[in-house]
Design a protein around this motif. Sequence first.
Motif, PDB file in Angstrom:
ATOM      1  N   ARG A   1      56.522  -8.189 -40.888  1.00 15.87           N
ATOM      2  CA  ARG A   1      57.298  -7.984 -39.668  1.00 15.87           C
ATOM      3  C   ARG A   1      57.099  -6.562 -39.143  1.00 15.87           C
ATOM      4  O   ARG A   1      56.894  -6.342 -37.951  1.00 15.87           O
ATOM      5  CB  ARG A   1      58.783  -8.243 -39.927  1.00 15.87           C
ATOM      6  N   ARG A   2      57.136  -5.583 -40.040  1.00 10.48           N
ATOM      7  CA  ARG A   2      56.967  -4.183 -39.641  1.00 10.48           C
ATOM      8  C   ARG A   2      55.561  -3.941 -39.082  1.00 10.48           C
ATOM      9  O   ARG A   2      55.393  -3.251 -38.065  1.00 10.48           O
ATOM     10  CB  ARG A   2      57.222  -3.275 -40.848  1.00 10.48           C
TER      11      ARG A   2
ATOM     12  N   GLN B   1      60.003  -8.787 -49.592  1.00  9.43           N
ATOM     13  CA  GLN B   1      59.310  -7.537 -49.269  1.00  9.43           C
ATOM     14  C   GLN B   1      58.049  -7.803 -48.446  1.00  9.43           C
ATOM     15  O   GLN B   1      57.763  -7.088 -47.493  1.00  9.43           O
ATOM     16  CB  GLN B   1      58.951  -6.780 -50.550  1.00  9.43           C
TER      17      GLN B   1
ATOM     18  N   TRP C   1      57.522 -10.388 -46.438  1.00  3.66           N
ATOM     19  CA  TRP C   1      57.955 -10.776 -45.092  1.00  3.66           C
ATOM     20  C   TRP C   1      58.331  -9.536 -44.288  1.00  3.66           C
ATOM     21  O   TRP C   1      57.982  -9.420 -43.110  1.00  3.66           O
ATOM     22  CB  TRP C   1      59.146 -11.726 -45.140  1.00  3.66           C
ATOM     23  N   GLU C   2      59.048  -8.604 -44.910  1.00  6.94           N
ATOM     24  CA  GLU C   2      59.453  -7.377 -44.218  1.00  6.94           C
ATOM     25  C   GLU C   2      58.237  -6.529 -43.847  1.00  6.94           C
ATOM     26  O   GLU C   2      58.159  -5.986 -42.740  1.00  6.94           O
ATOM     27  CB  GLU C   2      60.426  -6.585 -45.094  1.00  6.94           C
ATOM     28  N   ASP C   3      57.264  -6.414 -44.759  1.00  4.86           N
ATOM     29  CA  ASP C   3      56.046  -5.655 -44.470  1.00  4.86           C
ATOM     30  C   ASP C   3      55.277  -6.276 -43.307  1.00  4.86           C
ATOM     31  O   ASP C   3      54.791  -5.560 -42.426  1.00  4.86           O
ATOM     32  CB  ASP C   3      55.146  -5.593 -45.706  1.00  4.86           C
TER      33      ASP C   3
END
Length: 80
Positions: free
Chosen positions: A61-62, A55, A57-59
């Motif tokens: 990246r976003r 989560q 890493w995704e945050d």
Amino acid sequence: MRRLPILLLALLAVAPAEARKPRDVDSKDPNKMICRTEEVIGSRLASKRTCMTAQQWEDMRREQRTTVDRIQAFKPQQGS
């Protein structure tokens, strides 16, 4: 007998695409820890290992994508 070389060529063409897939893409668990090794800019030998949850890493990246989009959309004012 002629099908075997064609089949082998097809498999060789698909194999590199499968090998390039990131291992953490299939992760459904947002709490899974993922570690990545990044090269340190300015050094040929140093590397830095960063561990975060899927989560996080995704945050990150976003957030980076949003920042890039905002910078690319910026149009300076033309005037006197």
